[in-house]
Scaffold this active site. Structure first.
Site, PDB file in Angstrom:
ATOM      1  N   LYS A  46       0.735  -1.198   0.240  1.00  0.00           N
ATOM      2  CA  LYS A  46      -0.039  -0.085  -0.087  1.00  0.00           C
ATOM      3  C   LYS A  46       0.861   1.135  -0.083  1.00  0.00           C
ATOM      4  CE  LYS A  46      -4.156   2.024   2.204  1.00  0.00           C
ATOM      5  NZ  LYS A  46      -3.543   3.318   1.914  1.00  0.00           N
ATOM      6  N   LEU A  47       0.784   1.978  -0.925  1.00  0.00           N
ATOM      7  CA  LEU A  47       1.449   3.098  -1.117  1.00  0.00           C
ATOM      8  C   LEU A  47       1.184   4.400  -0.229  1.00  0.00           C
ATOM      9  CD1 LEU A  47       2.148   2.829  -5.033  1.00  0.00           C
ATOM     10  CD2 LEU A  47       3.819   2.314  -3.287  1.00  0.00           C
TER      11      LEU A  47
ATOM     12  N   GLU B 161      -0.932   5.493  -7.969  1.00  0.00           N
ATOM     13  CA  GLU B 161      -0.712   6.180  -6.890  1.00  0.00           C
ATOM     14  C   GLU B 161       0.067   6.948  -7.107  1.00  0.00           C
ATOM     15  OE1 GLU B 161      -1.740   6.482  -2.424  1.00  0.00           O
ATOM     16  OE2 GLU B 161      -2.821   5.315  -4.254  1.00  0.00           O
TER      17      GLU B 161
ATOM     18  N   GLU C  94       3.235   1.714   4.339  1.00  0.00           N
ATOM     19  CA  GLU C  94       1.753   2.165   4.906  1.00  0.00           C
ATOM     20  C   GLU C  94       1.063   0.689   5.114  1.00  0.00           C
ATOM     21  OE1 GLU C  94      -1.120   4.887   4.040  1.00  0.00           O
ATOM     22  OE2 GLU C  94       0.512   5.175   5.481  1.00  0.00           O
TER      23      GLU C  94
ATOM     24  N   LYS D  90      -5.366  -8.561  -3.462  1.00  0.00           N
ATOM     25  CA  LYS D  90      -6.491  -8.663  -4.463  1.00  0.00           C
ATOM     26  C   LYS D  90      -6.744  -9.886  -5.039  1.00  0.00           C
ATOM     27  CE  LYS D  90      -5.217  -3.799  -6.070  1.00  0.00           C
ATOM     28  NZ  LYS D  90      -4.943  -3.012  -6.903  1.00  0.00           N
TER      29      LYS D  90
ATOM     30  N   LYS E 297      -7.441  -3.797   2.238  1.00  0.00           N
ATOM     31  CA  LYS E 297      -6.202  -3.208   2.720  1.00  0.00           C
ATOM     32  C   LYS E 297      -6.205  -3.891   4.129  1.00  0.00           C
ATOM     33  CE  LYS E 297      -8.767   1.059   3.831  1.00  0.00           C
ATOM     34  NZ  LYS E 297      -8.783   2.433   3.569  1.00  0.00           N
TER      35      LYS E 297
END
Length: 987
Positions: free
Chosen positions: A321-322, A379, A479, A484, A501
């Site tokens: 997660k960016l 992102e 992060e 997925k 997430k």
């Protein structure tokens, strides 16, 4: 044939490019002729638009009044409308009136109602203080007068209720000196035209005449709603989805693919028209609402199960997660467009072609041969080539602007990480699987030297793979993760279990929280209006940082803490610092004690300040330390959150700059040691052998409960596997403190967290709208459930245990359990009870049953019970003696309600209770078979009752309604002498 033509994709019909996008951009004011030429198929209104006053009188104020209602009240014998039904009726009536009186073009009014979604008019160059200064000049009042000062310093508390609500503050002051006392005659169309001019005005001399015109033609209420529109803070109690559904069945779908109110209004004005599947596709150069990641599940195993993997295809993907800004990029024949998640156009910042912008000028050769048009989702992050790493999100805009000024410098730069593709060469791909979309993405986009990259992923099969990846991102202070389902399609503007997430929230760099001294305070807005809602915290200057001769009580600003406070915390802080606050004077900052930023000219100066020796110490926890130029220390906390007040500490024992540096060095050493340990463990790991590791997320209580669980011995506990975040005390049905509720949950197997984002599907518990809950409600991300649901679950569980049922059944949530609903939980809750509010899943308490019967419309046939029993067969009647509710089958009750006014209503349910408990209800007092009289404490009436019954062979017992309720609750006939009416002179 190109690489793109070789991509093997499923056979899905191609979606045509829709030419009706907003090609003119925001703030392009067109004449009617130009509109007709640009949008020939738009609907035309037959009459002028309604007055603006009708908008607030017929829509805004009724919606606001309904928002404040607890429940609708129906006419006797009819079902009361619920708030959401009333809300829909208000909106439907307004839309119907518009269609009948004006026409089918509702765009002029919808852009005022949903002003925050209107992309055709850019933001105004106006903040609260600017509007306040304009109104001071418009009304020609002295800025130093009480009203002038109150307008400009609108957050500061006063005698009115408007502190923190700028529009309401304006209303109170304008009402004293209005140009109109009745609604004005400005039409909605005229207001839109004036707002267009206002959005183009950037200087005070341009804005002042427009505001003066508004003031001269509107009353105070109209101006209040106008200011809410300008501030884009409507909050009338209805979401855009509610308005879209009322306008057209496909309105929400079209808005999701276009983010355009104009298209929604001008393409879907005919209710008979329905969009086909091709029309529900994303199109080039038209901003869509992206898919969002679902919140974390209770456990990693739950997250894997939620994706419904199969034995034939057990693979799922893990992505990092960016820490950046969600961005969609559209490209067609050398032209680019960029939009953020909230539909903000960033094309000027990142570039519209290969010759401008901070990013696109570096993207020549970024696409494979054959790519003519493409839409990608990703992102935007900041990359520092000198440090060779991603840097904090807060530097993104600065890096982009520097990239425009110095395109080929070696400083931080925007880096676009792409993780999905939605459109390719005229083909919409949202209905392809993620795996197929990924294939198309990799064959379409090339990596461009830390400018644009395809985001990497790894394949996984089980929860242990997520755990290993999570440990890695924790070690790297990243992060978190996104997992997925590669078989999933792209769902616009939706959160679902295909994307989830996993965020290790508050994975602090430190083993302990930081103790910081409060240096200043900021007045709150909205629900926190009238109080200091956040605090400027600082570090003590010591050691080499303190210059010779400087005040040893010198502090430097370090962070701003505003999260985690309850109403009690605010009250306690106010009490501890009473009379010590000093208004902040920018011309004379207290540099002897406090340094805000270098030079003492902070852009976010506090409203008030306090001497460190008169202040308090707060314990604050955060996600990490980040570099910043906003605070004097040069570093700050990311997501700081208040934990508690440290009454045992003062300014001398709080954290200093030297101690922070030493603590950070210690943490970095521990992090290095942990990374080495993980690396050694990974080398030792044998293929196919799984090492089980303990997994925990900070914030969860890891201490064993010291009290007995109500669960079955050796069996599962009631709340096992469930997570809870308790945000307030319980007020009903009994008062219980937050800590007590947490202990109660833990004793039944639940896990306690101190943040709503600690896990996915966390149960947020709260019983009153304190500051913390109000802030969560504003976010609209979580349902807030009352503690009564916890109590009801435990009570039902204990009843089941008494009956020999040892399962751990969690009762469904009912409407009475909901404090705030952010999802569809309110709709589901209505299905858990019958039309009278009787639960399908649990036993009602006596109080609940009594209230239910009291509110039940109409009356029941008093022969119902007897006729019902007669209708049963002999075998059916045999089991009735075992039912606690059949204990009064030999009793005859008379409920006395004669001449007692309101007491009549209070006693009415007693008849229903007795009826359902098997008793016969006497129609009047002359019935000689009466065994019990239920009466009030009215002394006069008690004397009359005794006179009537004193000569009877069998004198009935006179009891209060509490005897009946208590007997049913304890499932036995209690001694009546404990429940005799107590004579009183109150009646």
């Amino acid at each position: 044939m190109s690489d793109i033509d070789d991509i093997d994709l499923p056979d899905i019909p191609r979606a045509p490019v829709d030419p009706s996008g907003d090609a003119f951009g925001p703030n392009t004011i067109l004449t009617d002729a130009e509109l007709d030429q640009a949008y020939p198929n738009r609907p035309r209104n037959k009459n002028p638009t309604l007055p603006f006053a009708d908008l607030y009188l017929s829509l805004f104020e009724p919606l606001l009044a309904n928002k404040k209602k607890k429940i609708g009240v129906g006419i006797r014998g009819t079902k009361a409308l619920k708030p959401h039904e009333i809300r829909r009726n208000i909106i439907d009536r307004f839309i119907s009136r518009w269609r009948n009186e004006v026409g089918n073009d509702i765009y002029p009014t919808l852009r005022l109602i949903l002003c925050e979604k209107d992309r055709d008019r850019s933001v105004y160059h106006l903040k609260e203080k600017t509007i306040g200064r304009l109104l001071v000049k418009v009304m020609k009042i002295n800025k130093d007068s009480d009203d002038g000062y109150a307008l400009i310093n609108w957050k500061q508390p006063g005698t009115s209720r408007s502190a923190g609500d700028f529009a309401l503050r304006c209303y109170e002051i304008i009402r004293k000196r209005p140009m109109r006392t009745t609604p004005g005659n400005l039409t909605i169309s005229r207001v839109n035209s004036m707002l267009d001019r206002l959005s183009l005005a950037s200087k005070e001399e341009e804005q002042l005449p427009i505001m003066t015109e508004f003031y001269n033609n509107m009353n105070a209420s109209e101006l209040m709603w106008l200011i809410r529109i300008i501030m884009r803070q409507m909050k009338v109690g209805a979401t855009e989805r509610t308005f879209f559904d009322a306008w057209h069945p496909d309105a929400a779908v079209l808005f999701n693919i276009s983010s355009s109110l104009k298209r929604v209004c001008w393409e879907l004005w005919d209710l008979e028209f329905r969009m086909d599947s091709d029309g529900k596709s994303v199109t080039l150069m038209s901003c869509f609402q992206p898919q969002l990641a679902q919140f974390q599940k209770r456990s990693l195993d739950d997250a894997v199960r939620a994706m419904h993997l199969t034995s034939e295809d057990p693979i799922f993907w893990i992505e990092e997660k960016l820490d950046g800004e969600r961005m969609q990029m559209h490209y067609e024949n050398g032209n680019f467009m960029f939009w953020s998640r909230k539909s903000k156009d960033y094309t000027r910042l990142y570039g519209s072609c290969f010759d401008d912008g901070s990013l696109t000028r570096h993207l020549r050769g970024a696409f494979h041969n054959g790519v003519r048009s493409i839409i990608v989702d990703g992102e935007m992050i900041t990359w520092d080539p000198r440090l060779d790493c991603i840097v904090a999100f807060g530097t993104l805009k600065t890096a982009a602007l520097e990239g425009i000024r110095n395109p080929y410098g070696d400083g931080p730069r925007p880096l676009f990480r792409i993780f999905d593709i939605l459109h390719l060469n005229g083909e919409c791909l949202i209905n392809y699987s993620l795996r197929d979309r990924r294939t198309a993405l990799e064959r379409s986009v090339k990596t461009v030297d830390r400018r644009m990259e395809v985001h990497e992923y790894e394949e996984a099969r089980e929860a242990a793979d997520i755990e290993r990846a999570l440990r890695k991102v924790i070690a790297e202070a990243s992060e978190g993760l996104v997992i997925k389902n590669p078989r999933s399609v792209y769902r616009l503007n939706d959160r679902n279990d295909d994307w989830m997430k996993v965020k290790p929230e508050y994975m602090t760099e430190f083993g302990e929280s930081l103790d910081l001294v409060v240096l200043g305070g900021y007045w709150g807005a909205g629900a926190r209006g009238g109080i200091l809602s956040s605090y400027l915290c600082g570090l003590r200057v010591d050691g080499n940082h303190l210059k010779p001769g400087e005040n040893p009580m010198k502090f430097r600003s370090f962070c701003k803490a505003g999260g985690g406070f309850t109403a009690n915390d605010y009250s306690k802080i106010a009490h501890m610092t009473d009379s010590q606050w000093v208004p902040w004077d920018p011309k004379k900052p207290p540099t002897e004690y406090i340094e805000i930023v270098a030079g003492g000219r902070g852009v976010d100066q506090p409203d008030v300040w306090i001497r460190p020796d008169k202040s308090i110490v707060l314990e604050v926890k955060a996600a990490s330390i980040i570099p910043t130029d906003e605070f004097r220390v040069g570093k700050s906390l990311r997501f700081p959150r208040f934990r508690r007040i440290r009454e045992d500490k003062d300014w001398q024992s709080a954290l200093s700059i030297s101690e922070l540096i030493a603590l950070k060095e210690e943490v970095e050493k521990e992090k290095e040691d942990e990374e080495k340990r993980i690396e050694v463990e990974n080398r030792k790991r044998r293929p196919g052998k799984r090492i089980k590791r303990e997994y925990a997320i900070l914030g969860a209580s890891d201490k064993p409960a010291d009290f007995v669980s109500a669960g079955t011995e050796g069996g599962p506990q009631l709340f096992e596997g469930r997570s809870f975040y308790v945000m307030s005390d319980a007020a009903m049905p009994k008062r219980m403190g937050k800590a007590e509720i947490e202990q109660l949950i833990k004793s039944h197997g639940g896990k306690i967290y101190q943040t709503e984002n600690a896990t996915s599907n966390i149960n947020v518990i709260g019983d009153r709208n304190n500051v913390k809950i109000s802030a969560l409600v504003k976010k609209g991300t979580h349902d807030v459930i009352r503690p009564t649901w916890i109590f009801d679950c435990i009570r039902q569980h204990e009843l089941d245990l008494q009956r020999g049922q040892n399962g751990c059944y969690i009762i469904p949530i009912e409407t009475r359990h909901i404090l705030y609903a952010a999802s569809s939980i309110e709709r589901r809750a209505t299905t858990t009870v019958d039309q009278f509010g009787d639960s399908y899943a649990r036993d009602l308490t006596m109080e609940e049953l009594y209230k239910l019967l009291q509110d039940m419309p109409g009356t029941f046939d008093r022969t119902f019970a007897a006729d019902f029993v007669k209708g049963l067969g002999e075998r059916d009647r045999q089991g009735l003696d075992e039912l606690p509710g059949w204990m009064f089958k030999t009793s005859v009750f008379y409920v006395d309600t004669e001449g007692q006014g309101e007491v009549n209503e209070n006693l009415k349910p007693s008849a229903f209770l007795a009826l359902f408990a098997g008793a016969r209800i006497a129609r009047d007092l002359q019935d000689t078979e009466i065994t019990h009289i239920v009466a009030s404490n009215n002394q006069r009436r008690l004397r009359e009752l005794r006179e009537v019954i004193k000569w009877r062979p069998r004198i009935p017992r006179i009891v209060t309604k509490d005897w009946l309720k208590s007997s049913l609750e304890l499932r036995t006939v209690l001694d009546e002498t404990q429940f005799l009416p107590v004579p009183s002179d109150d009646w």
